[in-house]
Design a protein around this motif. Structure first.
Motif, PDB file in Angstrom:
ATOM      1  N   ILE A 815     -37.979 -17.077  70.823  1.00 37.87           N
ATOM      2  CA  ILE A 815     -37.062 -17.806  70.318  1.00 37.87           C
ATOM      3  C   ILE A 815     -35.753 -17.360  69.302  1.00 37.87           C
ATOM      4  O   ILE A 815     -34.858 -17.792  69.344  1.00 37.87           O
ATOM      5  CB  ILE A 815     -37.895 -19.158  69.483  1.00 37.87           C
ATOM      6  CG1 ILE A 815     -38.690 -19.552  70.556  1.00 37.87           C
ATOM      7  CG2 ILE A 815     -37.455 -19.997  68.931  1.00 37.87           C
ATOM      8  CD1 ILE A 815     -39.195 -20.765  70.249  1.00 37.87           C
ATOM      9  N   LEU A 816     -36.402 -16.640  68.330  1.00 39.54           N
ATOM     10  CA  LEU A 816     -35.608 -15.918  67.571  1.00 39.54           C
ATOM     11  C   LEU A 816     -34.104 -15.187  67.813  1.00 39.54           C
ATOM     12  O   LEU A 816     -33.255 -14.839  67.449  1.00 39.54           O
ATOM     13  CB  LEU A 816     -36.520 -15.355  65.970  1.00 39.54           C
ATOM     14  CG  LEU A 816     -37.224 -16.515  65.737  1.00 39.54           C
ATOM     15  CD1 LEU A 816     -38.000 -15.867  63.862  1.00 39.54           C
ATOM     16  CD2 LEU A 816     -36.500 -17.321  64.769  1.00 39.54           C
ATOM     17  N   ILE A 817     -35.015 -14.478  69.759  1.00 41.34           N
ATOM     18  CA  ILE A 817     -34.062 -13.449  69.708  1.00 41.34           C
ATOM     19  C   ILE A 817     -32.656 -14.496  70.381  1.00 41.34           C
ATOM     20  O   ILE A 817     -31.670 -14.176  70.254  1.00 41.34           O
ATOM     21  CB  ILE A 817     -34.781 -12.518  70.406  1.00 41.34           C
ATOM     22  CG1 ILE A 817     -35.591 -11.708  69.338  1.00 41.34           C
ATOM     23  CG2 ILE A 817     -33.756 -11.285  71.071  1.00 41.34           C
ATOM     24  CD1 ILE A 817     -36.936 -10.625  69.965  1.00 41.34           C
ATOM     25  N   ASN A 818     -33.593 -15.182  70.928  1.00 44.44           N
ATOM     26  CA  ASN A 818     -32.210 -16.011  71.899  1.00 44.44           C
ATOM     27  C   ASN A 818     -31.850 -16.764  71.655  1.00 44.44           C
ATOM     28  O   ASN A 818     -30.184 -17.221  71.964  1.00 44.44           O
ATOM     29  CB  ASN A 818     -33.225 -16.706  73.327  1.00 44.44           C
ATOM     30  CG  ASN A 818     -32.762 -17.740  73.671  1.00 44.44           C
ATOM     31  OD1 ASN A 818     -32.080 -16.618  74.766  1.00 44.44           O
ATOM     32  ND2 ASN A 818     -32.699 -18.858  73.694  1.00 44.44           N
ATOM     33  N   SER A 819     -32.140 -17.102  69.799  1.00 44.59           N
ATOM     34  CA  SER A 819     -31.067 -17.875  69.023  1.00 44.59           C
ATOM     35  C   SER A 819     -30.106 -17.250  68.384  1.00 44.59           C
ATOM     36  O   SER A 819     -28.698 -17.776  67.700  1.00 44.59           O
ATOM     37  CB  SER A 819     -32.309 -19.053  67.971  1.00 44.59           C
ATOM     38  OG  SER A 819     -32.604 -19.354  68.464  1.00 44.59           O
ATOM     39  N   THR A 885     -32.998  -6.452  76.192  1.00 46.46           N
ATOM     40  CA  THR A 885     -32.366  -6.546  77.820  1.00 46.46           C
ATOM     41  C   THR A 885     -30.508  -6.181  76.882  1.00 46.46           C
ATOM     42  O   THR A 885     -30.162  -6.329  76.088  1.00 46.46           O
ATOM     43  CB  THR A 885     -32.718  -7.687  77.982  1.00 46.46           C
ATOM     44  OG1 THR A 885     -32.429  -8.283  76.893  1.00 46.46           O
ATOM     45  CG2 THR A 885     -34.293  -7.800  78.075  1.00 46.46           C
ATOM     46  N   GLY A 886     -30.320  -6.713  78.172  1.00 43.22           N
ATOM     47  CA  GLY A 886     -28.164  -6.058  77.995  1.00 43.22           C
ATOM     48  C   GLY A 886     -28.010  -7.319  77.895  1.00 43.22           C
ATOM     49  O   GLY A 886     -26.834  -7.077  77.022  1.00 43.22           O
ATOM     50  N   ILE A 887     -28.875  -8.525  78.123  1.00 43.87           N
ATOM     51  CA  ILE A 887     -28.422  -9.482  77.277  1.00 43.87           C
ATOM     52  C   ILE A 887     -28.005  -9.545  75.664  1.00 43.87           C
ATOM     53  O   ILE A 887     -27.567 -10.671  75.071  1.00 43.87           O
ATOM     54  CB  ILE A 887     -28.852 -11.139  78.252  1.00 43.87           C
ATOM     55  CG1 ILE A 887     -28.513 -10.577  79.467  1.00 43.87           C
ATOM     56  CG2 ILE A 887     -28.464 -12.254  77.746  1.00 43.87           C
ATOM     57  CD1 ILE A 887     -29.176 -11.834  80.606  1.00 43.87           C
ATOM     58  N   GLU A 888     -29.017  -9.495  75.489  1.00 46.49           N
ATOM     59  CA  GLU A 888     -29.470  -9.621  74.010  1.00 46.49           C
ATOM     60  C   GLU A 888     -28.454  -8.426  73.252  1.00 46.49           C
ATOM     61  O   GLU A 888     -28.216  -8.451  72.439  1.00 46.49           O
ATOM     62  CB  GLU A 888     -31.012  -9.168  73.620  1.00 46.49           C
ATOM     63  CG  GLU A 888     -31.924 -10.155  74.130  1.00 46.49           C
ATOM     64  CD  GLU A 888     -33.309  -9.601  74.193  1.00 46.49           C
ATOM     65  OE1 GLU A 888     -34.775 -10.284  74.736  1.00 46.49           O
ATOM     66  OE2 GLU A 888     -33.784  -8.357  73.638  1.00 46.49           O
TER      67      GLU A 888
END
Length: 927
Positions: A815-819, A885-888
């Motif tokens: 959640i924190l990485i995606n936020s 990941t590439g998106i991150e």
């Protein structure tokens, strides 16, 4: 001589002289040989020949002497006859005088014998040789009324003997009743002691642990068995043998004595009249024996609910009644023998009359011990249809509606003359019907001598039903028709007992499930230890389970009513299921449109639920699959992949837009989560017990195939429809228990989204001041997680508690990485603050799970990448390989450029393009 004649014929018929000479020579030769042989024999047996000749000589001499004596006697008789002929008149007179004197002497002997009759009779009666006593008294009276009727000296003796004859008739009847009723108690007691001694000495034969087992053949004494009873035409009595040694023979002697007295019809009538009083007296004596054996006073025992004494009492009564019936059967056989042999007509009774009286006494006895009168009156006041398959009692569990205001009547007619007379008539008829149902008033009065062995109660039927049922079958087999006692027991069960059970179960469940907080009350520590459960259970579930257990025991004790009790169980389970679903909806629903919280909707979603049930964490909770998974533990990479898939599904549904989760879509009351946990543990325990119960039931269609051969049950096979309905209810409870656990699993994760999404969307991470405290939402999340940990640790088993919080660190990190995409800007102070947030959550989760949450180190390392420039990040990826990941990585670069607006957009594009090249190159090298 015939041989000699044949020789003469041969010689005379021969015409030739030469032939005659040859024949003569042959005969002479044979004669010489015979002479020689005879001489040898005489010489060899000379002594024997001498003895024979001497004996022949003495016999000849004796015969000659006897002939001389006989001739002399004959001459003497002729001379005597001549002399007697001259004195014939004097001899006739002397002969007449002799006959007269002989008759007088015989009469004197008879008179002397008559005087000894009372003493002899007393002796025979005292030794119970009644047949001898009967024979002498009947013979004496016959003589006194016949040849000795004119003897004045015997008139008083005649009156005495006639009176003794009448009294003997009464003694015989009393003795017969004593042998039938009182002796049976003594015989059964001795037989029971012999059985006890035999059981204590035997070490080979196992004892069957069935408390209701009754071996009817073994209850009868040995001498009352069919093979030991012989009905012969001649009944004899040996005065040198104890007459009571053989009870059947003694009965035959009594019947024969009554027949000799010609009072058999009177005896039969007396037997019929005294049958009921004697049976009641036998019951009273049996109860007294049980009370004395219990070593307590009758008043104390009568007020104690101890049905085992009632069971012992009834078993003894049944055994006594078997002996009584067997003795009556013997009596009837002897009466029939006498009526056939002596061609007399006797108005007999039959065994149906005996069994009818026994049933009447048992009916009164059962009416007292089952408290039929009070039970019937109670059921007339309150009735219940709880056992009907279509009964709807949701009002016990559903939300109560507001009661309508009662209409007040202006006046009533209860006190009018018409109403009073009508009510009095109804009450009188009801009382009369109850007395008629209980039994005859005379039998009720005969119970006054009876000592109660336990407290009267309708529940006593559960202990005595099986032995009573076996005894009723014996009665029906003997009577060859339905027993009235069976009808009485059936009516009691239908009209009295079932209604009482209905009322008791409905009151118990109503009290346990009434009120808004009914499903929040849990059992205390004492009850938990008694049940052997690791975590608290709902009081309502335990109450329902105890009522179900009571109904299951009633199905075992009363197999003929098992279908009614099973219908009742189905109705109770169906209504409690609806109550649990209603309580569950009250927890997860919010608003007037009955919209549910997010975790409840996902728990009901088939796809999400199927995915969550496929995870190793869930499968380890299942009894069959848990041990298998423990032996083949998933690798760390496999667990990470599964956790990542779960996190992706949750993030995709909850953080895909700028909107936050509304507060009404989560469960904010921690006590509600405790309730859900308690419901899960309770229903899972409840469903396990029900599943075990269902496994013991046999289906009518499949017979014994649906039940294990090792399971012993007395419950008859049930309908497939009921069995399917019961299995469906068990599965409903299991499904609701699993939904509650899935709800808790998802609710904890939704709470993480609820508190962590505002951390990125609403907080400022580009401030000039270095804030040393974590974000307020992080503190709230930690507090919330701690509260849930305290509640769930007390309500859930350790493995389930682990399932709730397992992999939560990975989800928080995700959640924190995606936020990061929601952060507008960030500086070094913001990076420090985010790292403090992650560290605070990591410390809290470590305290909860007791394991280091390494996944949060990954999130902290992710945000620490923002200390580097995009070129340094890309160089690190090239050197060490991609850790995200590439998106991150692209979101990191984009946030860096948003935080440094002086850098041109083309530089950002170059960084992103180079990132794609580096990631593709890394993927190719990996392949």
């Amino acid at each position: 001589s015939s041989f000699l004649m044949s020789i003469v014929r041969t010689l005379s018929s021969s015409a030739d002289f030469e032939q005659r000479e040859k024949e003569k020579t042959r005969i002479e030769k044979a004669f010489k040989e015979s002479e020689k042989r005879l001489g040898e024999l005489v010489t060899g047996n000379y002594q024997d020949v001498i003895k024979v000749l001497q004996a022949f000589s003495s016999m000849t001499k004796s015969i000659h002497e006897s002939r001389i004596k006989m001739r002399k006697i004959k001459d003497d008789l002729k001379s005597c006859k001549t002399l007697l002929h001259f004195k014939r008149d004097e001899l006739r007179k002397l002969w007449k005088d002799g006959v007269e004197h002989k008759t007088v002497l015989a009469m004197l002997d008879q008179v002397e014998q008559m005087r000894e009759i009372p003493d002899k009779m007393d002796t025979f009666v005292a030794s119970k040789h009644y047949l001898h006593a009967t024979d002498i008294i009947v013979g004496a009276v016959a003589k006194l009324e016949g040849p000795l009727s004119d003897v004045e000296a015997l008139r008083d003796l005649k009156v005495e003997l006639v009176s003794r004859k009448e009294k003997l008739h009464e003694i015989l009847i009393e003795e017969l009743h004593h042998q039938i009723y009182e002796r049976s108690i003594e015989i059964y007691g001795n037989n029971k002691r012999q059985r006890k001694d035999h059981t204590s000495l035997s070490t080979v034969t196992p004892i069957t642990p069935d408390k209701y087992r009754l071996n009817t053949g073994y209850d009868l004494p040995v001498d009352l068995h069919d093979e030991n009873i012989v009905i012969s035409g001649n009944v004899t009595e040996d005065i040198n043998v104890d007459p009571e040694e053989s009870l059947p023979h003694f009965i035959s002697i009594l019947i024969e004595s009554l027949s000799v007295l010609k009072r058999l019809p009177d005896a039969i009538e007396a037997i019929k009249v005294k049958m009921e009083p004697e049976l009641l007296n036998l019951v009273a004596k049996t109860s007294q024996q049980v009370v004395e054996n219990a070593c307590q006073q009758g008043e104390t025992l009568a007020y104690q609910s101890q049905p085992r004494y009632l069971l012992e009492f009834l078993q003894n009564v049944f055994s006594h009644f078997r002996c009584v019936a067997r003795l009556h059967e013997i009596i009837l056989k002897h009466i029939n023998r006498i009526s056939v042999s002596k061609l007399i007509s006797v108005l007999m009774y039959d065994m149906k009359d005996v069994w009818s009286k026994i049933q009447a006494v048992l009916q009164v006895l059962l009416s007292e011990y089952l408290d039929v009168q009070n039970t019937l009156s109670t059921n007339q006041q309150s009735t219940s249809a709880f056992d009907e398959p279509s009964t709807d009692i949701k009002h016990y569990f559903s939300k109560k509606r507001m009661p309508k205001p009662k209409k007040l009547s202006l006046f009533r007619f209860d006190a009018s003359l018409q109403a009073l007379s009508t009510n009095s008539y109804i009450d009188d008829n009801r009382q009369f019907d109850t007395i008629e149902y209980l039994g005859e008033p005379g039998l009720l009065a005969g119970m006054s001598k009876h000592q109660f062995v336990c407290k009267p109660s309708a529940n006593n039927i559960t202990t005595i039903y099986k032995p009573l049922k076996k005894f009723i079958k014996e009665i029906e087999k003997a009577m060859e028709c339905p027993a009235s006692l069976q009808e009485f027991v059936g009516e009691f069960l239908q009209k009295a007992f079932l209604g009482q059970v209905h009322q008791r179960v409905s009151k118990s469940i109503d009290a346990a499930t009434r009120g808004f907080d009914a499903l929040r009350h849990v059992i205390d520590e004492k009850n938990r230890r008694e049940l052997g459960v690791p975590r608290p259970l709902l009081q309502s579930t335990v109450t329902v389970e105890r009522n179900i257990q009571e109904l299951r025991e009633l199905m075992q004790d009363l197999p003929d009513c098992s279908e009614r009790f099973l219908n009742m169980i189905c109705n109770v389970l169906g209504d409690y299921r609806d109550k649990c679903h209603s309580a569950y909806r009250d927890i997860v629903q919010h608003g007037s449109d009955e919209k549910r919280v997010i975790s409840a909707m996902w728990a009901k979603d088939e796809d999400i639920s199927r995915f969550l049930r496929s995870l190793p964490g869930w499968r380890t909770l299942q009894p069959g699959e848990g041990q298998e998974l423990d032996r083949t533990v998933c690798s760390e990479d496999e667990m990470r992949a599964l956790n990542s898939k779960e996190a992706v599904i949750l993030i995709t549904n909850l953080s895909s837009d700028e909107n936050l989760i509304p507060q009404n879509e989560i469960i904010t009351d921690i006590t509600q989560m405790r309730t859900v946990a308690n419901v899960h543990e309770s229903l899972e325990w409840f469903a396990g017990g029900l599943r075990q119960f269902v496994s013991t039931l046999k289906s009518k269609s499949s017979g014994d195939q649906s039940i294990s051969s090792t399971v012993s049950t007395d419950i008859p096979p049930v309908e497939d429809k009921i069995l399917q309905s019961l299995s469906k209810l068990v599965q409903d409870f299991q499904d609701l228990a699993e939904i509650c656990l899935l709800l808790l699993h998802l609710e904890v994760r939704v709470h993480c989204f609820y508190y962590l999404l505002p951390v990125a969307k609403q907080s400022n991470y580009a401030g000039p001041i270095d804030d040393l405290d974590p974000d307020s939402n992080v503190l709230k999340l930690n507090k919330d997680l701690t509260s849930m940990e305290e509640v769930l640790a007390q309500s859930l088993q350790p493995k389930k508690f682990k399932y709730i919080f397992e992999s939560l660190g990975y989800l928080v990190a995700s959640i924190l990485i995606n936020s990061i995409q929601f952060l507008k800007k960030i500086n070094e102070n913001g990076i420090k603050k985010m790292c403090r947030n992650i560290l605070a959550i990591q410390q809290n989760l470590t305290n909860i799970t007791l394991t280091r949450e390494a996944d949060l180190d990954r999130a902290r390392h992710f945000y620490e990448q923002l200390y580097l420039s995009p070129d340094d990040i890309l160089s690190s990826v090239v050197e060490k390989g991609p850790q995200f990941t590439g998106i991150e990585y692209s979101q990191l670069i984009q946030l860096y450029h948003r935080s440094h607006p002086a850098i041109s957009a083309s530089t950002q594009d170059k960084h992103l393009q180079r990132l794609n090249e580096v990631m593709e190159k890394g993927q190719n090298e990996t392949v």
